[in-house]
Design a protein around this motif. Structure first.
Motif, PDB file in Angstrom:
ATOM      1  N   ASP A 125      40.494  14.657  -5.896  1.00  0.00           N
ATOM      2  CA  ASP A 125      40.722  13.843  -6.671  1.00  0.00           C
ATOM      3  C   ASP A 125      40.737  14.244  -8.202  1.00  0.00           C
ATOM      4  O   ASP A 125      40.254  15.729  -8.356  1.00  0.00           O
ATOM      5  CB  ASP A 125      40.120  12.829  -7.337  1.00  0.00           C
ATOM      6  CG  ASP A 125      38.299  12.605  -7.473  1.00  0.00           C
ATOM      7  OD1 ASP A 125      37.748  13.521  -8.020  1.00  0.00           O
ATOM      8  OD2 ASP A 125      37.546  11.871  -7.101  1.00  0.00           O
ATOM      9  N   ALA A 126      41.248  14.150  -9.396  1.00  0.00           N
ATOM     10  CA  ALA A 126      41.474  14.545 -10.761  1.00  0.00           C
ATOM     11  C   ALA A 126      40.072  14.922 -10.936  1.00  0.00           C
ATOM     12  O   ALA A 126      39.953  15.796 -12.294  1.00  0.00           O
ATOM     13  CB  ALA A 126      41.942  12.675 -11.384  1.00  0.00           C
ATOM     14  N   THR A 127      38.850  14.537 -10.835  1.00  0.00           N
ATOM     15  CA  THR A 127      38.068  14.872 -11.155  1.00  0.00           C
ATOM     16  C   THR A 127      37.106  15.802 -10.501  1.00  0.00           C
ATOM     17  O   THR A 127      35.819  16.235 -10.720  1.00  0.00           O
ATOM     18  CB  THR A 127      36.635  13.323 -11.058  1.00  0.00           C
ATOM     19  OG1 THR A 127      36.322  13.340  -9.731  1.00  0.00           O
ATOM     20  CG2 THR A 127      36.915  12.319 -11.241  1.00  0.00           C
ATOM     21  N   GLY A 128      37.393  16.309  -9.644  1.00  0.00           N
ATOM     22  CA  GLY A 128      37.497  17.512  -8.878  1.00  0.00           C
ATOM     23  C   GLY A 128      36.110  16.960  -7.532  1.00  0.00           C
ATOM     24  O   GLY A 128      36.239  18.445  -7.039  1.00  0.00           O
ATOM     25  N   SER A 129      36.406  15.271  -7.428  1.00  0.00           N
ATOM     26  CA  SER A 129      35.476  15.379  -5.683  1.00  0.00           C
ATOM     27  C   SER A 129      33.659  16.231  -6.324  1.00  0.00           C
ATOM     28  O   SER A 129      33.566  16.569  -5.074  1.00  0.00           O
ATOM     29  CB  SER A 129      36.401  15.323  -4.855  1.00  0.00           C
ATOM     30  OG  SER A 129      37.232  14.562  -4.809  1.00  0.00           O
ATOM     31  N   GLN A 179      40.923  28.901  -9.699  1.00  0.00           N
ATOM     32  CA  GLN A 179      41.736  27.466  -8.620  1.00  0.00           C
ATOM     33  C   GLN A 179      40.110  26.567  -8.692  1.00  0.00           C
ATOM     34  O   GLN A 179      39.172  27.387  -8.729  1.00  0.00           O
ATOM     35  CB  GLN A 179      41.872  27.471  -7.486  1.00  0.00           C
ATOM     36  CG  GLN A 179      43.163  26.624  -7.114  1.00  0.00           C
ATOM     37  CD  GLN A 179      42.369  25.451  -7.110  1.00  0.00           C
ATOM     38  OE1 GLN A 179      41.429  25.520  -6.343  1.00  0.00           O
ATOM     39  NE2 GLN A 179      42.992  23.975  -6.367  1.00  0.00           N
ATOM     40  N   ARG A 180      40.410  25.637  -9.857  1.00  0.00           N
ATOM     41  CA  ARG A 180      38.972  24.699  -9.713  1.00  0.00           C
ATOM     42  C   ARG A 180      38.135  24.352  -8.631  1.00  0.00           C
ATOM     43  O   ARG A 180      37.808  24.497  -8.402  1.00  0.00           O
ATOM     44  CB  ARG A 180      39.805  23.607 -10.422  1.00  0.00           C
ATOM     45  CG  ARG A 180      40.437  22.869  -9.963  1.00  0.00           C
ATOM     46  CD  ARG A 180      41.213  20.842 -10.285  1.00  0.00           C
ATOM     47  NE  ARG A 180      40.870  19.830  -9.010  1.00  0.00           N
ATOM     48  CZ  ARG A 180      41.626  19.294  -8.757  1.00  0.00           C
ATOM     49  NH1 ARG A 180      40.357  18.184 -10.141  1.00  0.00           N
ATOM     50  NH2 ARG A 180      42.006  17.885  -8.684  1.00  0.00           N
ATOM     51  N   THR A 181      38.652  23.471  -7.993  1.00  0.00           N
ATOM     52  CA  THR A 181      38.668  23.892  -6.224  1.00  0.00           C
ATOM     53  C   THR A 181      37.550  24.971  -5.350  1.00  0.00           C
ATOM     54  O   THR A 181      36.550  24.925  -5.047  1.00  0.00           O
ATOM     55  CB  THR A 181      39.512  23.080  -5.177  1.00  0.00           C
ATOM     56  OG1 THR A 181      39.950  22.203  -5.542  1.00  0.00           O
ATOM     57  CG2 THR A 181      38.177  23.069  -3.811  1.00  0.00           C
ATOM     58  N   ALA A 182      38.483  25.875  -6.000  1.00  0.00           N
ATOM     59  CA  ALA A 182      37.283  27.395  -5.117  1.00  0.00           C
ATOM     60  C   ALA A 182      36.694  27.850  -5.993  1.00  0.00           C
ATOM     61  O   ALA A 182      35.843  28.206  -5.435  1.00  0.00           O
ATOM     62  CB  ALA A 182      38.878  28.139  -5.026  1.00  0.00           C
TER      63      ALA A 182
END
Length: 387
Positions: free
Chosen positions: A9-13, A126-129
């Motif tokens: 999600d937008a907060t990064g989960s 990349q934010r999630t990575a």
């Protein structure tokens, strides 16, 4: 096994990512988004996890993996020596789509590098990575998250198509920003040698760092090198000299282990035949028309610009016998655009395969900026394996 799909999600989960990171450290396999393509991530220090990645993908054992780090503070865990060129390159391009090959640390299992004494290292942007690596606090290997040889995944659903039920998690953080794998630069070669082209080109490296890197060979040049005698010193392709190869493996028949992914085997290939159509903006629609005339009795897919397809459709309507010819399009808006084409290439190949086409026709681009990596991937997708 049930593969769990987690939408970021937008907060990064954050809490979900922490749970996945814990499982990853213990040996789970995770579909991880990056800015290039989705990767199949695993703990780089667990030999059994590395072997499982090869098995799940159907990846040849002599195709080395790239290690993904959060920042340079983790570097001494995976490399034994840091070349002086690393520091300006890191400042200029990291985090980002540049993989640097250096001498491997003994800490890493031999399976990571296919037995080589070198390893490719990248710092994804990349934010999630980045969050996943930070929470896991271990280096991650992450080859593209597809079945070996197939088009790379640029969306989470592409990974589901290939690996659903074979891995524990897939993290869906939307389409990848770039859509093409990282540049691989060998820092153990002097001067540094690009082994796999990406959006970080030799010209860009020089303009930002002053480092003169040798460009990767084109597919035509690689084929010429592969067919030549190892002792032949004056290799030519169409009467133009072939650049020095710097220990590059170019043939799928060679027993030499490649120093980078994407060198030795057929890659990025859909089931359909790929035809590369050449011509400038004015000639291109008629070049497509000529190929369509020749493709009798075959279901045709078109990947490219909406403006080119509109012009082609008008030509088809005016051509006796072709006015009812059905062409299945996968389009990006506007005129021919190398950035849009690069972003959509792998998605297009997968989508048109799903439509059951026999042939996919798409336009060539000049070999400059993004076009260098794009044409490398496209020519590999179009390559016919020798029988």
């Amino acid at each position: 096994m049930r593969t769990k799909l987690i939408t970021i999600d937008a907060t990064g989960s954050v809490e979900a990512l922490r749970e996945v990171a814990t499982a990853l450290v213990r040996g789970a396999l995770v579909g991880m988004p990056t800015e290039t393509v989705y990767g199949l991530a695993g703990n780089a220090f667990l030999p059994e996890t590395i072997r499982r990645i090869f098995a799940v993908k159907g990846r040849p054992q002599d195709n080395p993996l790239i290690v993904h780090l959060y920042d340079e503070s983790q570097l001494d865990q995976v490399v034994s020596r840091i070349p002086r060129e690393f520091y300006p390159l890191y400042q200029a391009f990291c985090p980002g789509p540049l993989t640097m090959i250096m001498s491997k640390s003994e800490n890493l299992p031999a399976e990571v590098s296919a037995g080589l004494d070198t390893v490719g290292v990248r710092f994804p942007n990349q934010r999630t990575a980045r969050n996943l690596i930070r929470y896991a606090q271990v280096p991650l290997v992450a080859p593209s998250g597809n079945l070996s040889g197939r088009p790379s995944p640029t969306q989470a659903r592409h990974m589901l198509d290939d690996l659903d039920g074979k891995i524990e998690y897939i993290l869906d953080d939307g389409p990848c920003e770039l859509g093409v794998e990282s540049t691989v630069l060998d820092l153990t070669s002097h001067p540094p040698q690009i082994l796999r082209p990406g959006v970080v080109t030799a010209d860009l490296i020089y303009s930002r760092t002053g480092i003169k890197a040798r460009s990767a060979l084109t597919q035509t040049e690689k084929n010429a090198v592969a067919k030549s005698s190892p002792r032949e010193s004056d290799l030519t392709v169409n009467k133009e000299p072939v650049p020095e190869t710097a220990n590059i493996t170019n043939s799928s028949d060679s027993d030499e282990i490649p120093r980078s992914p994407g060198q030795k085997y057929r890659h990025y290939a859909p089931r359909a035949q790929v035809i590369i159509v050449r011509g400038d903006d004015r000639e291109l629609p008629r070049s497509f028309l000529a190929q369509i005339r020749a493709a009798t009795g075959q279901k045709i897919g078109f990947f490219g610009a909406s403006e080119t397809f509109a012009k082609l459709s008008a030509l088809l309507q005016a051509e006796a016998g072709l006015e009812t010819k059905e062409i299945i399009p996968y389009l990006y808006n506007g005129p021919e655009d190398i950035r849009k084409a690069t972003h959509e290439l792998f998605s297009a190949l997968r989508a048109l395969d799903t439509e059951g086409v026999d042939i996919i026709m798409t336009a060539a681009f000049p070999r400059e900026t993004y076009g260098i990596a794009y044409m490398d991937r496209l020519e590999r997708a179009a390559e016919v394996e020798e029988k």
